[in-house]
Write a protein that holds these residues in place. Structure first.
Motif, PDB file in Angstrom:
ATOM      1  N   GLY A 149      34.291   6.041 118.482  1.00 16.29           N
ATOM      2  CA  GLY A 149      34.337   6.162 117.032  1.00 16.29           C
ATOM      3  C   GLY A 149      34.940   4.951 116.368  1.00 16.29           C
ATOM      4  N   ASN A 150      35.947   4.356 117.009  1.00 20.73           N
ATOM      5  CA  ASN A 150      36.547   3.125 116.505  1.00 20.73           C
ATOM      6  C   ASN A 150      35.500   2.024 116.419  1.00 20.73           C
ATOM      7  OD1 ASN A 150      38.040   0.684 116.218  1.00 20.73           O
ATOM      8  ND2 ASN A 150      39.825   1.631 117.172  1.00 20.73           N
ATOM      9  N   GLY A 151      34.685   1.894 117.461  1.00 22.20           N
ATOM     10  CA  GLY A 151      33.634   0.886 117.444  1.00 22.20           C
ATOM     11  C   GLY A 151      32.572   1.181 116.415  1.00 22.20           C
TER      12      GLY A 151
ATOM     13  N   ILE B  73      54.496   5.353 119.970  1.00 22.16           N
ATOM     14  CA  ILE B  73      54.294   5.856 118.614  1.00 22.16           C
ATOM     15  C   ILE B  73      53.896   4.691 117.729  1.00 22.16           C
ATOM     16  CG2 ILE B  73      55.315   7.074 116.668  1.00 22.16           C
ATOM     17  CD1 ILE B  73      55.096   8.764 119.165  1.00 22.16           C
ATOM     18  N   LYS B  74      52.666   4.698 117.220  1.00 23.22           N
ATOM     19  CA  LYS B  74      52.158   3.610 116.389  1.00 23.22           C
ATOM     20  C   LYS B  74      53.069   3.397 115.184  1.00 23.22           C
ATOM     21  CE  LYS B  74      48.857   0.690 115.155  1.00 23.22           C
ATOM     22  NZ  LYS B  74      48.418  -0.434 115.979  1.00 23.22           N
TER      23      LYS B  74
ATOM     24  N   ILE C 215      45.004   6.857 113.120  1.00 24.70           N
ATOM     25  CA  ILE C 215      45.928   7.251 114.182  1.00 24.70           C
ATOM     26  C   ILE C 215      47.331   7.486 113.621  1.00 24.70           C
ATOM     27  CG2 ILE C 215      46.568   4.886 114.850  1.00 24.70           C
ATOM     28  CD1 ILE C 215      46.105   7.971 117.142  1.00 24.70           C
ATOM     29  N   VAL C 216      47.701   6.741 112.567  1.00 22.50           N
ATOM     30  CA  VAL C 216      48.987   6.984 111.920  1.00 22.50           C
ATOM     31  C   VAL C 216      49.000   8.372 111.289  1.00 22.50           C
ATOM     32  CG1 VAL C 216      50.433   6.327 109.959  1.00 22.50           C
ATOM     33  CG2 VAL C 216      49.623   4.584 111.540  1.00 22.50           C
ATOM     34  N   GLY C 217      47.910   8.741 110.612  1.00 19.76           N
ATOM     35  CA  GLY C 217      47.814  10.075 110.021  1.00 19.76           C
ATOM     36  C   GLY C 217      47.875  11.160 111.074  1.00 19.76           C
TER      37      GLY C 217
ATOM     38  N   ASN D 241      44.754   1.292 118.868  1.00 16.60           N
ATOM     39  CA  ASN D 241      44.699   2.537 118.101  1.00 16.60           C
ATOM     40  C   ASN D 241      44.133   3.677 118.933  1.00 16.60           C
ATOM     41  OD1 ASN D 241      45.670   1.201 115.840  1.00 16.60           O
ATOM     42  ND2 ASN D 241      43.616   0.672 115.111  1.00 16.60           N
ATOM     43  N   ALA D 242      43.176   3.370 119.781  1.00 21.40           N
ATOM     44  CA  ALA D 242      42.580   4.406 120.627  1.00 21.40           C
ATOM     45  C   ALA D 242      43.329   4.564 121.941  1.00 21.40           C
ATOM     46  CB  ALA D 242      41.114   4.069 120.900  1.00 21.40           C
ATOM     47  N   ILE D 243      43.821   3.444 122.465  1.00 23.91           N
ATOM     48  CA  ILE D 243      44.395   3.493 123.809  1.00 23.91           C
ATOM     49  C   ILE D 243      45.881   3.842 123.802  1.00 23.91           C
ATOM     50  CG2 ILE D 243      45.249   1.127 124.162  1.00 23.91           C
ATOM     51  CD1 ILE D 243      43.669   1.124 126.795  1.00 23.91           C
TER      52      ILE D 243
END
Length: 560
Positions: free
Chosen positions: A23-25, A70-71, A118-120, A418-420
């Motif tokens: 989805g990121n891609g 934690i991002k 990812i923060v949300g 963000n994904a990993i």
């Protein structure tokens, strides 16, 4: 000792990690190439192959080898101390919310920030787990994320508009724009190379900070790349451009650039020549409007895409501009008709029909029409943009491709985390049976993520390509170049100043900024801008709601 009793959590988060990367891609990679497709600088198949390469290189070669659990430290990890199983559950819930929102947003054409997604998701997990959330103004706080909805696009709009103003008034609107363009294009190429080299050096997660790297080295790289590219442009690009655009030699293609000085000759040797009677340059302002008819059978979803037809209008602007030859665009055959229709009369298990389905599934994402539309409102918006000499526009295609590729490499290196990130946290916790704030990122995981980033665009990226670019304003190579480089400068400067920005928001703002250089607010499709902005606003609460609900239900589920 591994937490073997939580094998199921590791399995679930691994699946969500793959979907998140895909989805990121599909969503974020398209930002790097949307203007190139809309401006007809690159085709969708070309962008598909390039994205697979650039995203993989960015993720594997430049991706961070250490990922924060934690991002942005958006929530406190203290809540999970001494309870590694709960941390794994939290990361799995966040990854699930991240994956769900990215796939949904992409399906309806929302160009959203994957970082903010990812923060949300982490905010939702933090609230469900009764963890402290960073609301007050601070690095990576929720308030800074909300502020980025205005800060990022406004900054990018200013930089892109300023850059395009130098192109517009310095080249495009001069008395002899092509002559001026041939003189200055080496400097634009050199400037592009220098800025994007600095972008990679400073922004790559594996690179040292500017303070550690040293200002002297940074300046040396900038000047070295600038003069190096400038020399290459004079030695190789100018002879190529002269042969193709001045001598109108249609045999010459981009792969003849290495011939360099040999192309100054009257009759140079040319390997693998193209057709001598072919076009020298394409019409970058070809009318994209195709009126709807009752014969239309192929439709698209609510991302703003429209049905194609056999007929097309020739805009009044094309008729009025002698630099653009009025054309009637060919009807674009969508993949359903191209691959599936010829064999739909055959039995479902017939080899020919199975083969047509295989081709459709593999190629449908990169063979769709992402340029034309059937909107009268959008046609009126495009007619407000001034059109320029196609030969001059062609000069900027090379700068645009370079900026798009390097933006994609930078995206692969930065946003792969963000994904990993959540997966790496759960994987490390599973192996060590302890909570960690920073965890090593396995190279094999970066390889998987890099591949999925490119694959996401290949199969699903056309949704976002359509939402950006021509759906906002009239695009051309000179405008697209200004947008992409303006966005890159914004991200680079904002990161040094500690301002919260998103590549998605920067590119959208840059597109609006360049469109406003037509000095007509009607040259911007404000409906599409509002649609995109609504996606930014909804990202935090929607991703947080999904992940928070999953986390809350998991923590409070009755069990024997």
């Amino acid at each position: 000792m591994a937490l073997t009793k939580y094998d199921w959590i590791l399995a679930l988060i691994s699946i969500c990690f793959c979907i998140s990367s895909f989805g990121n891609g599909a969503n974020d990679v398209a930002n790097s190439y949307a203007t190139s497709v809309a401006a007809r600088t690159l085709t969708m198949p070309q962008v598909g192959f390039l994205s697979m390469i650039t995203e993989f290189v960015g993720a594997v070669a430049l991706g961070s080898r250490v990922t924060k659990t934690i991002k942005n430290s958006i929530i406190s990890i203290d809540r999970f101390e001494g309870n590694p199983g709960s941390l794994m559950l939290a990361m799995a819930s966040a990854e699930f919310g991240n994956a769900v929102w990215l796939i949904f947003a992409t399906s309806i054409g929302y160009p959203v920030s994957t970082t903010q997604t990812i923060v949300g998701a982490l905010i939702g997990v933090g609230i469900a787990a009764d963890s402290d959330v960073k609301w007050a103004w601070d690095d990576g706080s929720v308030s800074q994320v909300a502020a980025s909805w205005a800060i990022a696009p406004c900054l990018a709009a200013c930089f892109a508009a300023l850059l395009f103003s130098t192109v517009k008034f310095g080249v495009l609107e001069r008395q002899d724009p092509f002559k001026v363009g041939m003189r200055v294009i080496p400097f634009y190429l050199a400037f592009t190379g220098a800025i994007l080299a600095l972008f990679i050096v400073i922004e790559a997660p594996t690179a040292p900070s500017l303070e550690e790297f040293g200002a002297g080295k940074a300046v040396g790289i900038i000047l070295g790349v600038f003069f190096g590219v400038l020399a290459l442009a004079y030695i190789f690009f100018l002879p190529y451009l002269h042969r193709r655009l001045v001598k109108h030699d249609a045999r010459i293609k981009f792969y003849h650039i290495p011939l360099g000085p040999m192309l100054w000759k009257d009759d140079p040797y040319v390997y693998l020549p193209a057709k001598a009677d072919g076009p020298v340059v394409i019409n970058y302002y070809e009318n994209t409007h195709r009126a709807q008819t009752s014969n239309d059978t192929l439709g698209e979803s609510s991302d703003g895409s429209e049905k194609n037809t056999k007929e097309a209008d020739v805009s009044a602007m094309e008729k009025a501009n002698p630099l653009v030859v009025p054309t009637s665009p060919k009807r674009v055959v969508e993949p359903e008709e191209r691959f599936l229709s010829p064999t739909k009369h055959l039995p479902l298990v017939h080899p020919a029909r199975l083969w047509s389905w295989a081709k459709y599934l593999f190629l449908q994402g990169v063979t769709r029409d992402c340029v034309s539309h059937a909107s009268a409102h959008l046609q009126a918006t495009h007619s407000r943009a001034k059109q320029y000499d196609n030969r001059v526009e062609h000069l900027f295609t090379y700068c645009q491709v370079a900026s798009a590729m390097l933006m994609s490499i930078a995206h692969g290196s930065n946003d792969v985390a963000n994904a990993i990130g959540p997966w790496a946290a759960a994987y490390s916790t599973y192996q060590a049976s302890a909570v960690a704030t920073k965890v090593p990122t396995p190279v094999w995981a970066l390889v998987i993520a890099g591949f999925l980033l490119g694959a996401g665009f290949w199969f699903f990226g056309f949704k976002i390509i359509r939402a950006l670019g021509n759906r906002i304003t009239q695009l051309s190579p000179s405008r697209g170049f200004s947008m992409e480089l303006g966005a890159a400068i914004t991200v680079l400067l904002a990161s040094r100043l500690g301002l919260p920005v998103s590549t998605t928001q920067c590119l959208t703002g840059a597109t609006v900024g360049v469109a406003l250089m037509n000095f007509d607010v009607r040259a911007v499709n404000w409906r599409q801008v509002a649609f995109i902005f609504s996606g930014w606003v909804l990202t935090l609460p929607c991703a947080g709601l999904v992940s928070g609900l999953v986390m809350g239900m998991a923590l409070n589920t009755p069990h024997l």
